[in-house]
Design a protein around this motif. Structure first.
Motif, PDB file in Angstrom:
ATOM      1  N   SER A 145       0.952  -1.626   0.385  1.00  0.00           N
ATOM      2  CA  SER A 145      -0.126  -0.167  -0.184  1.00  0.00           C
ATOM      3  C   SER A 145       0.921   1.159   0.049  1.00  0.00           C
ATOM      4  CB  SER A 145      -0.661  -0.219   1.276  1.00  0.00           C
ATOM      5  OG  SER A 145      -1.761  -1.280   1.581  1.00  0.00           O
ATOM      6  N   LYS A 146       2.056   1.537   0.807  1.00  0.00           N
ATOM      7  CA  LYS A 146       2.760   1.898   1.125  1.00  0.00           C
ATOM      8  C   LYS A 146       3.739   2.988  -0.428  1.00  0.00           C
ATOM      9  CE  LYS A 146       3.962   2.949   6.206  1.00  0.00           C
ATOM     10  NZ  LYS A 146       5.691   2.928   6.555  1.00  0.00           N
ATOM     11  N   ALA A 147       4.083   1.845  -1.281  1.00  0.00           N
ATOM     12  CA  ALA A 147       4.482   1.416  -3.032  1.00  0.00           C
ATOM     13  C   ALA A 147       3.621   2.208  -3.141  1.00  0.00           C
ATOM     14  CB  ALA A 147       4.506  -0.008  -3.244  1.00  0.00           C
ATOM     15  N   PHE A 148       2.162   1.869  -3.689  1.00  0.00           N
ATOM     16  CA  PHE A 148       1.082   2.264  -4.153  1.00  0.00           C
ATOM     17  C   PHE A 148       0.936   4.309  -4.045  1.00  0.00           C
ATOM     18  CE2 PHE A 148      -3.610   3.360  -5.072  1.00  0.00           C
ATOM     19  CZ  PHE A 148      -3.508   3.183  -6.465  1.00  0.00           C
ATOM     20  N   LYS A 149       1.384   3.700  -2.856  1.00  0.00           N
ATOM     21  CA  LYS A 149       0.080   5.296  -2.960  1.00  0.00           C
ATOM     22  C   LYS A 149       1.439   6.351  -2.126  1.00  0.00           C
ATOM     23  CE  LYS A 149      -2.164   8.944  -0.459  1.00  0.00           C
ATOM     24  NZ  LYS A 149      -2.551   8.999  -0.720  1.00  0.00           N
ATOM     25  N   CYS A 150       3.122   5.926  -2.549  1.00  0.00           N
ATOM     26  CA  CYS A 150       4.154   7.076  -3.357  1.00  0.00           C
ATOM     27  C   CYS A 150       4.048   6.843  -3.952  1.00  0.00           C
ATOM     28  CB  CYS A 150       5.424   6.215  -2.872  1.00  0.00           C
ATOM     29  SG  CYS A 150       6.785   6.775  -2.971  1.00  0.00           S
ATOM     30  N   LEU A 151       3.682   5.403  -5.090  1.00  0.00           N
ATOM     31  CA  LEU A 151       4.204   5.769  -6.614  1.00  0.00           C
ATOM     32  C   LEU A 151       3.296   6.705  -7.711  1.00  0.00           C
ATOM     33  CD1 LEU A 151       6.307   2.157  -7.155  1.00  0.00           C
ATOM     34  CD2 LEU A 151       6.857   5.115  -6.930  1.00  0.00           C
ATOM     35  N   SER A 152       1.626   6.421  -7.069  1.00  0.00           N
ATOM     36  CA  SER A 152       0.917   6.591  -8.180  1.00  0.00           C
ATOM     37  C   SER A 152       0.655   8.078  -7.815  1.00  0.00           C
ATOM     38  CB  SER A 152      -0.419   6.398  -7.176  1.00  0.00           C
ATOM     39  OG  SER A 152      -0.388   6.515  -6.128  1.00  0.00           O
ATOM     40  N   ASP A 153       1.252   9.343  -6.927  1.00  0.00           N
ATOM     41  CA  ASP A 153       1.031  10.103  -6.738  1.00  0.00           C
ATOM     42  C   ASP A 153       2.062  10.836  -7.515  1.00  0.00           C
ATOM     43  OD1 ASP A 153       0.259  12.997  -5.296  1.00  0.00           O
ATOM     44  OD2 ASP A 153       1.936  13.521  -4.811  1.00  0.00           O
ATOM     45  N   GLU A 154       2.230  11.665  -8.322  1.00  0.00           N
ATOM     46  CA  GLU A 154       3.352  12.489  -9.403  1.00  0.00           C
ATOM     47  C   GLU A 154       4.766  12.789  -8.801  1.00  0.00           C
ATOM     48  OE1 GLU A 154       4.225  15.292 -13.064  1.00  0.00           O
ATOM     49  OE2 GLU A 154       2.482  15.342 -12.267  1.00  0.00           O
ATOM     50  N   SER A 155       3.963  14.319  -7.376  1.00  0.00           N
ATOM     51  CA  SER A 155       5.236  14.886  -5.937  1.00  0.00           C
ATOM     52  C   SER A 155       6.038  13.955  -6.000  1.00  0.00           C
ATOM     53  CB  SER A 155       4.238  15.543  -5.253  1.00  0.00           C
ATOM     54  OG  SER A 155       5.132  16.357  -4.845  1.00  0.00           O
ATOM     55  N   SER A 156       5.121  12.948  -5.068  1.00  0.00           N
ATOM     56  CA  SER A 156       5.603  11.576  -4.032  1.00  0.00           C
ATOM     57  C   SER A 156       7.066  11.036  -4.819  1.00  0.00           C
ATOM     58  CB  SER A 156       5.008  10.943  -3.083  1.00  0.00           C
ATOM     59  OG  SER A 156       4.173  10.401  -4.021  1.00  0.00           O
TER      60      SER A 156
END
Length: 347
Positions: free
Chosen positions: A148-159
């Motif tokens: 979930s952390k990996a998805f949350k990070c990579l799915s947001d352009e800024s992060s």
């Protein structure tokens, strides 16, 4: 881990029961699972006992019937003793694969050049495999949180851009924790805050609250409170309020937007290197048409390069802060990003 050792001992007990029942195949299966869960266990004696078992195919019909009956009885006992904690070798392997990876792209099985759609597909496939309601193997909750952390990070352009600049999960999360403490008074939402709940992302992504028809709720140290079933009482306002930010994020992902003219890092979309006239800072643009649209010496070019220098100093400042924190533990550690800031006259 103690939980792995307990599960390994449980598998050993099942294997012994299978040996006593004459079920060689079942015994070898659970001996193998126990060895993967805890490599320190001594299973040589059990393996020798398995080799001495007669093959059920060569045994008499009466012996085969007895072995099958004993095996069925043993299976029933296993279900009673293990309860819901039954899992397959695939469950163990997928969790082990996720936990050993220290890169968000590797966790999702993707390359750095992947698209947002590929990230969504990878999360959808992997989260279903490691969700604690479906995968009962030890470590499933930790693996589910990591996915979930990996998805949350990579799915947001800024992060994702910040993570690509940092490179390592530990450095990235350490940097995020630092900025969380500074921004806590201005915002209530933080990706790496203690309030992070991977089940919220899962429910928002799949649009279902009880994906596997189970009463299990994944929690991260906020204290379990009994929940009532409100499915027959109309939509729950609190759930809608929790999901609303994620709905907005996904809607914005499909709305047209203008991409920046430059990037400090070379990416799939930004391949052409350019150097600022002042300080000689390298940045990347989409194509050679940039030189035609923003010729050297023009006000538009100077404006862009001012932003490049500002972003570059800001990036060096973040890395310099991390280096100074590490230097508190060892004064011999180098501080290359701080040195670059000094050369720019910032420090």
């Amino acid at each position: 881990m103690d939980s792995n050792k307990d599960e390994a001992l449980r598998c050993i007990a099942i294997a012994k029961g299978a040996i006593a029942a004459g079920n060689k195949k079942r015994a070898l299966k659970f001996i193998g699972i126990a060895s993967r869960l805890n490599s320190d266990l001594q299973v040589d004696g059990l393996l020798e006992a398995c080799e001495k078992l007669e093959s059920t195919s060569s045994a008499s019909p009466e012996k085969r019937r007895n072995a099958d009956a004993n095996g069925a009885s043993s299976s029933a006992k296993d279900e009673i003793s293990t309860g819901e904690r039954s899992y397959s070798e695939e469950h163990v392997q997928v969790i082990s694969q996720i936990k050993k990876n220290n890169d968000y792209y590797a966790v999702l099985g993707l390359e750095k050049s992947c698209t947002i759609e590929e990230i969504r597909k990878a999360y959808k496939k992997l989260s279903l495999k490691v969700h604690p309601d479906k995968n009962k193997a030890p470590g499933s909750e930790e693996a589910f949180k990591k996915v979930s952390k990996a998805f949350k990070c990579l799915s947001d352009e800024s992060s994702r851009m910040q993570y690509d600049q940092t490179g390592l999960v530990e450095d990235f999360e350490s940097n995020q924790h630092h900025h969380v403490r500074r921004r806590r008074t201005r915002t209530q939402h933080s990706f790496y805050d203690d309030e992070f709940d991977p089940d919220e992302i899962f429910r928002a992504f799949f649009g279902q609250r009880d994906m596997f028809r189970s009463s299990h709720v994944y929690r991260t140290g906020r204290g379990a409170q009994p929940q009532e079933n409100h499915q027959d009482k109309g939509p729950n306002l609190m759930i809608l309020l929790q999901i609303l930010p994620f709905i907005i994020i996904f809607l914005l992902a499909y709305l047209p937007f203008s991409e920046p003219e430059y990037s400090l890092q070379k990416t799939y979309n930004y391949q052409v290197p350019i150097t600022t006239e002042k300080y000689g800072i390298e940045y990347f643009v989409k194509s050679l048409e940039f030189e035609e649209n923003f010729p050297t010496g023009s006000p538009a070019r100077e404006n862009i390069e001012e932003h490049v220098v500002k972003d570059y100093k800001h990036m060096l400042g973040r890395y310099c802060h991390i280096e100074l924190q590490r230097r508190q533990w060892s004064r011999n550690l180098p501080t290359p990003h701080c040195d670059k800031l000094r050369n720019l006259g910032v420090v």
